[in-house]
Design a protein around this motif. Structure first.
Motif, PDB file in Angstrom:
ATOM      1  N   VAL A  79      16.676  -4.122   0.882  1.00  0.00           N
ATOM      2  CA  VAL A  79      15.548  -4.650   0.877  1.00  0.00           C
ATOM      3  C   VAL A  79      14.208  -3.804   1.471  1.00  0.00           C
ATOM      4  O   VAL A  79      14.751  -3.326   2.574  1.00  0.00           O
ATOM      5  CB  VAL A  79      15.091  -6.162   1.223  1.00  0.00           C
ATOM      6  N   TYR A  80      13.220  -3.699   0.934  1.00  0.00           N
ATOM      7  CA  TYR A  80      12.201  -2.866   1.583  1.00  0.00           C
ATOM      8  C   TYR A  80      10.920  -3.551   1.674  1.00  0.00           C
ATOM      9  O   TYR A  80      10.335  -4.515   1.155  1.00  0.00           O
ATOM     10  CB  TYR A  80      11.844  -1.465   0.641  1.00  0.00           C
ATOM     11  N   LEU A  81      10.129  -2.919   2.682  1.00  0.00           N
ATOM     12  CA  LEU A  81       8.879  -3.375   3.089  1.00  0.00           C
ATOM     13  C   LEU A  81       7.878  -2.237   3.053  1.00  0.00           C
ATOM     14  O   LEU A  81       7.770  -1.580   4.252  1.00  0.00           O
ATOM     15  CB  LEU A  81       8.513  -4.309   4.238  1.00  0.00           C
ATOM     16  N   GLN A  82       7.239  -2.138   2.085  1.00  0.00           N
ATOM     17  CA  GLN A  82       6.026  -0.829   1.915  1.00  0.00           C
ATOM     18  C   GLN A  82       4.761  -1.184   2.716  1.00  0.00           C
ATOM     19  O   GLN A  82       4.262  -2.327   2.406  1.00  0.00           O
ATOM     20  CB  GLN A  82       5.790  -0.327   0.556  1.00  0.00           C
ATOM     21  N   MET A  83       4.397  -0.707   3.806  1.00  0.00           N
ATOM     22  CA  MET A  83       3.285  -0.866   4.665  1.00  0.00           C
ATOM     23  C   MET A  83       2.127  -0.058   4.575  1.00  0.00           C
ATOM     24  O   MET A  83       2.209   1.005   5.000  1.00  0.00           O
ATOM     25  CB  MET A  83       3.481  -1.520   6.083  1.00  0.00           C
ATOM     26  N   ASN A  84       0.863  -0.424   3.891  1.00  0.00           N
ATOM     27  CA  ASN A  84      -0.192   0.614   3.825  1.00  0.00           C
ATOM     28  C   ASN A  84      -1.247   0.082   4.572  1.00  0.00           C
ATOM     29  O   ASN A  84      -1.408  -1.203   4.868  1.00  0.00           O
ATOM     30  CB  ASN A  84      -0.262   0.831   2.303  1.00  0.00           C
ATOM     31  N   SER A  85      -2.158   0.817   4.863  1.00  0.00           N
ATOM     32  CA  SER A  85      -3.389   0.596   5.532  1.00  0.00           C
ATOM     33  C   SER A  85      -3.037  -0.239   6.839  1.00  0.00           C
ATOM     34  O   SER A  85      -3.797  -1.414   7.076  1.00  0.00           O
ATOM     35  CB  SER A  85      -4.253  -0.398   4.791  1.00  0.00           C
ATOM     36  N   LEU A  86      -2.162   0.274   7.481  1.00  0.00           N
ATOM     37  CA  LEU A  86      -1.761  -0.428   8.759  1.00  0.00           C
ATOM     38  C   LEU A  86      -2.995  -0.779   9.801  1.00  0.00           C
ATOM     39  O   LEU A  86      -3.822   0.129  10.034  1.00  0.00           O
ATOM     40  CB  LEU A  86      -0.598   0.285   9.296  1.00  0.00           C
ATOM     41  N   LYS A  87      -2.945  -2.009  10.376  1.00  0.00           N
ATOM     42  CA  LYS A  87      -3.797  -2.124  11.486  1.00  0.00           C
ATOM     43  C   LYS A  87      -3.203  -2.644  12.750  1.00  0.00           C
ATOM     44  O   LYS A  87      -2.008  -2.869  12.848  1.00  0.00           O
ATOM     45  CB  LYS A  87      -4.551  -3.418  11.001  1.00  0.00           C
TER      46      LYS A  87
END
Length: 126
Positions: A79-87
């Motif tokens: 399973v994957y978690l793509q994380m964009n625009s991280l803060k």
């Protein structure tokens, strides 16, 4: 028993991206809904995202909706978690977890997950 091992964490600047992976072994991966949770220092663990055993249903926390995407590859037991625009506020230890499907609802409650990985650190610098 299901064994879960996360990878892909690290240090990234605000606005950047990371993709977390969670590899499963043991019992049949396809039989479980999968979730991602996170815990920051001094804070309680919180739900991030979850996906049904088939991949057909997903749920997200409001704080990550539109920025994070959960997916799974049942052929690869991952399973994957793509994380964009991280803060910076996304900084935490991220853990994946497996839950027995129930009533067709993908749960967001940590107590309803049966198996947990050790977690991977994500640090977002400002």
């Amino acid at each position: 028993q299901v064994q879960l091992v996360e990878s892909g964490g690290g240090l990234v600047q605000a606005g950047g991206s990371l993709r977390l992976s969670c590899a499963a072994s043991g019992r049949t991966f396809v039989g479980y809904d999968m979730g991602w949770f996170r815990q920051a220092p001094g804070k309680e663990r919180e739900f991030v995202a979850a996906i049904s055993w088939s991949g057909g249903r997903t749920r997200y926390a409001k704080s990550v909706s539109g920025r994070f995407t959960i997916s799974r590859d049942n052929a690869k037991n991952t399973v994957y978690l793509q994380m964009n625009s991280l803060k910076p506020e996304d900084t935490a230890v991220y853990s994946c977890a497996a839950a027995t499907p129930s009533r067709g609802v993908v749960t967001t409650l940590g107590r309803e997950y049966d198996y947990w990985g050790q977690g991977t650190q994500v640090t977002v610098s400002s």
